[in-house]
Design a protein around this motif. Structure first.
Motif, PDB file in Angstrom:
ATOM      1  N   VAL A  93       4.820   4.657  -2.555  1.00  0.00           N
ATOM      2  CA  VAL A  93       4.381   3.402  -1.938  1.00  0.00           C
ATOM      3  C   VAL A  93       3.362   2.648  -2.787  1.00  0.00           C
ATOM      4  CG1 VAL A  93       4.849   4.223   0.391  1.00  0.00           C
ATOM      5  CG2 VAL A  93       2.548   4.437  -0.520  1.00  0.00           C
ATOM      6  N   TYR A  94       2.628   3.354  -3.625  1.00  0.00           N
ATOM      7  CA  TYR A  94       1.569   2.738  -4.430  1.00  0.00           C
ATOM      8  C   TYR A  94       2.067   2.285  -5.806  1.00  0.00           C
ATOM      9  CZ  TYR A  94       1.580   7.752  -5.296  1.00  0.00           C
ATOM     10  OH  TYR A  94       1.979   9.049  -5.514  1.00  0.00           O
ATOM     11  N   PRO A 101       8.152  -4.217  -7.765  1.00  0.00           N
ATOM     12  CA  PRO A 101       7.519  -5.362  -7.107  1.00  0.00           C
ATOM     13  C   PRO A 101       7.981  -5.608  -5.674  1.00  0.00           C
ATOM     14  CG  PRO A 101       8.231  -5.947  -9.323  1.00  0.00           C
ATOM     15  CD  PRO A 101       8.771  -4.585  -9.031  1.00  0.00           C
ATOM     16  N   PHE A 102       9.187  -5.203  -5.317  1.00  0.00           N
ATOM     17  CA  PHE A 102       9.666  -5.430  -3.946  1.00  0.00           C
ATOM     18  C   PHE A 102       8.838  -4.669  -2.919  1.00  0.00           C
ATOM     19  CE2 PHE A 102      12.494  -2.053  -5.618  1.00  0.00           C
ATOM     20  CZ  PHE A 102      12.281  -1.050  -4.695  1.00  0.00           C
ATOM     21  N   LEU A 103       8.130  -3.628  -3.350  1.00  0.00           N
ATOM     22  CA  LEU A 103       7.314  -2.855  -2.409  1.00  0.00           C
ATOM     23  C   LEU A 103       6.185  -3.695  -1.811  1.00  0.00           C
ATOM     24  CD1 LEU A 103       7.028   0.600  -4.234  1.00  0.00           C
ATOM     25  CD2 LEU A 103       8.415   0.049  -2.210  1.00  0.00           C
ATOM     26  N   LYS A 104       5.617  -4.590  -2.601  1.00  0.00           N
ATOM     27  CA  LYS A 104       4.533  -5.436  -2.100  1.00  0.00           C
ATOM     28  C   LYS A 104       5.058  -6.392  -1.032  1.00  0.00           C
ATOM     29  CE  LYS A 104       0.584  -8.000  -3.696  1.00  0.00           C
ATOM     30  NZ  LYS A 104      -0.219  -8.395  -4.826  1.00  0.00           N
ATOM     31  N   GLN A 105       6.214  -7.021  -1.294  1.00  0.00           N
ATOM     32  CA  GLN A 105       6.822  -7.917  -0.313  1.00  0.00           C
ATOM     33  C   GLN A 105       7.237  -7.135   0.931  1.00  0.00           C
ATOM     34  OE1 GLN A 105       9.970  -9.056  -2.846  1.00  0.00           O
ATOM     35  NE2 GLN A 105       8.751 -10.523  -4.013  1.00  0.00           N
ATOM     36  N   GLU A 106       7.723  -5.929   0.724  1.00  0.00           N
ATOM     37  CA  GLU A 106       8.153  -5.095   1.850  1.00  0.00           C
ATOM     38  C   GLU A 106       6.967  -4.724   2.739  1.00  0.00           C
ATOM     39  OE1 GLU A 106      11.069  -1.261   2.587  1.00  0.00           O
ATOM     40  OE2 GLU A 106      10.276  -1.623   0.582  1.00  0.00           O
ATOM     41  N   ASP A 107       5.814  -4.483   2.137  1.00  0.00           N
ATOM     42  CA  ASP A 107       4.611  -4.163   2.904  1.00  0.00           C
ATOM     43  C   ASP A 107       4.264  -5.304   3.860  1.00  0.00           C
ATOM     44  OD1 ASP A 107       2.234  -2.409   3.393  1.00  0.00           O
ATOM     45  OD2 ASP A 107       1.163  -4.149   2.583  1.00  0.00           O
ATOM     46  N   VAL A 108       4.313  -6.528   3.372  1.00  0.00           N
ATOM     47  CA  VAL A 108       4.042  -7.705   4.212  1.00  0.00           C
ATOM     48  C   VAL A 108       5.088  -7.791   5.324  1.00  0.00           C
ATOM     49  CG1 VAL A 108       3.948 -10.242   4.227  1.00  0.00           C
ATOM     50  CG2 VAL A 108       2.895  -8.954   2.346  1.00  0.00           C
ATOM     51  N   GLU A 164       4.679  -7.428   9.557  1.00  0.00           N
ATOM     52  CA  GLU A 164       5.183  -8.402  10.524  1.00  0.00           C
ATOM     53  C   GLU A 164       6.072  -7.714  11.564  1.00  0.00           C
ATOM     54  OE1 GLU A 164       5.457 -12.159  12.329  1.00  0.00           O
ATOM     55  OE2 GLU A 164       4.026 -11.301  10.909  1.00  0.00           O
ATOM     56  N   LEU A 165       6.859  -6.733  11.148  1.00  0.00           N
ATOM     57  CA  LEU A 165       7.649  -5.958  12.107  1.00  0.00           C
ATOM     58  C   LEU A 165       6.734  -5.301  13.135  1.00  0.00           C
ATOM     59  CD1 LEU A 165      10.142  -4.096   9.711  1.00  0.00           C
ATOM     60  CD2 LEU A 165      10.689  -6.010  11.236  1.00  0.00           C
ATOM     61  N   ILE A 166       5.654  -4.721  12.653  1.00  0.00           N
ATOM     62  CA  ILE A 166       4.687  -4.059  13.531  1.00  0.00           C
ATOM     63  C   ILE A 166       4.048  -5.085  14.473  1.00  0.00           C
ATOM     64  CG2 ILE A 166       2.468  -2.836  13.595  1.00  0.00           C
ATOM     65  CD1 ILE A 166       3.387  -1.489  10.894  1.00  0.00           C
ATOM     66  N   ARG A 167       3.640  -6.215  13.917  1.00  0.00           N
ATOM     67  CA  ARG A 167       2.993  -7.261  14.719  1.00  0.00           C
ATOM     68  C   ARG A 167       3.914  -7.757  15.828  1.00  0.00           C
ATOM     69  NH1 ARG A 167       2.369 -12.355  15.732  1.00  0.00           N
ATOM     70  NH2 ARG A 167       3.939 -13.218  14.342  1.00  0.00           N
ATOM     71  N   ARG A 168       5.190  -7.887  15.517  1.00  0.00           N
ATOM     72  CA  ARG A 168       6.168  -8.383  16.489  1.00  0.00           C
ATOM     73  C   ARG A 168       6.741  -7.276  17.378  1.00  0.00           C
ATOM     74  NH1 ARG A 168       8.969 -13.477  15.162  1.00  0.00           N
ATOM     75  NH2 ARG A 168       7.859 -14.475  13.454  1.00  0.00           N
ATOM     76  N   LEU A 176       6.040   4.008   3.911  1.00  0.00           N
ATOM     77  CA  LEU A 176       5.801   2.567   3.861  1.00  0.00           C
ATOM     78  C   LEU A 176       5.282   2.047   5.204  1.00  0.00           C
ATOM     79  CD1 LEU A 176       8.916   1.546   1.767  1.00  0.00           C
ATOM     80  CD2 LEU A 176       6.524   1.219   1.081  1.00  0.00           C
ATOM     81  N   ILE A 177       5.834   2.563   6.297  1.00  0.00           N
ATOM     82  CA  ILE A 177       5.354   2.168   7.624  1.00  0.00           C
ATOM     83  C   ILE A 177       3.907   2.623   7.810  1.00  0.00           C
ATOM     84  CG2 ILE A 177       5.618   2.523  10.113  1.00  0.00           C
ATOM     85  CD1 ILE A 177       8.680   2.767   9.567  1.00  0.00           C
ATOM     86  N   ALA A 178       3.627   3.858   7.428  1.00  0.00           N
ATOM     87  CA  ALA A 178       2.256   4.374   7.553  1.00  0.00           C
ATOM     88  C   ALA A 178       1.282   3.497   6.767  1.00  0.00           C
ATOM     89  CB  ALA A 178       2.200   5.821   7.065  1.00  0.00           C
ATOM     90  N   LYS A 179       1.641   3.150   5.538  1.00  0.00           N
ATOM     91  CA  LYS A 179       0.776   2.305   4.699  1.00  0.00           C
ATOM     92  C   LYS A 179       0.567   0.937   5.354  1.00  0.00           C
ATOM     93  CE  LYS A 179       0.388   0.322   0.092  1.00  0.00           C
ATOM     94  NZ  LYS A 179       0.858  -1.046   0.000  1.00  0.00           N
ATOM     95  N   ALA A 180       1.651   0.315   5.824  1.00  0.00           N
ATOM     96  CA  ALA A 180       1.553  -1.002   6.448  1.00  0.00           C
ATOM     97  C   ALA A 180       0.695  -0.961   7.716  1.00  0.00           C
ATOM     98  CB  ALA A 180       2.947  -1.541   6.766  1.00  0.00           C
ATOM     99  N   ALA A 181       0.676   0.187   8.385  1.00  0.00           N
ATOM    100  CA  ALA A 181      -0.119   0.347   9.610  1.00  0.00           C
ATOM    101  C   ALA A 181      -1.570   0.713   9.310  1.00  0.00           C
ATOM    102  CB  ALA A 181       0.509   1.411  10.504  1.00  0.00           C
TER     103      ALA A 181
END
Length: 153
Positions: free
Chosen positions: A67-68, A74-81, A85-89, A102-107
């Motif tokens: 994940v790091y 580069p797609f990992l950075k866009q995927e994090d954003v 948004e998936l989590i927010r919604r 990736l989910i853990a990192k985004a959270a």
């Protein structure tokens, strides 16, 4: 929304990080149940969807990267954003291997190199919270055997 009870009205997106790691038997299972799906080949430069309104579920697949490694992938950075948004919604999202990290990192969790690699089958039990999750209904009192192959925690 419960994915289990309304498959014909559900669009599931698979986020794929490498050509050889696709939806596999999970994709077969969900297709047989009547779910509609679309695979986004991130490794091939395919853009992430922008319309979250048609998205009722997302499965984030595995891959050999970490994940790091956003500079190398580069797609990992866009995927994090996108995952944030998936989590927010509150869109149902399942992560497999790299996808879970990736989910853990985004959270907001820290994902880093583990002291030792985990490779092979391991017996796991559900946490109390996991036992309440509809995804694992019927498995609450069982130990489960899973194949693990990762070097991060």
């Amino acid at each position: 929304m419960c994915l289990v009870t309304q498959p014909k009205d559900v669009m599931i997106y698979y986020l794929q990080h490498i050509a050889i790691e696709g939806p596999g038997t999970l994709g077969d299972f969900l297709r047989e149940k009547g779910f509609t799906a679309r695979t986004i080949a991130l490794y091939n430069g395919e853009p992430l969807p922008k319309d979250f309104d048609e998205m009722q579920g997302v499965v984030i697949l595995g891959g050999p990267m970490n994940v790091y490694e956003e500079k190398r992938y580069p797609f990992l950075k866009q995927e994090d954003v996108f995952i944030r948004e998936l989590i927010r919604r509150d869109i149902p999202t399942l992560g497999l291997c790299l996808g879970a990290q990736l989910i853990a990192k985004a959270a907001g969790a820290r994902v880093s190199r583990a002291p030792v690699k985990e490779l092979g089958f391991r017996t796991l039990s559900l946490t109390e919270e996991g036992k309440k999750d509809v995804l694992f209904s019927g498995l609450a009192d069982r130990e489960l055997s899973f194949f693990q192959w990762h070097e991060d925690t």
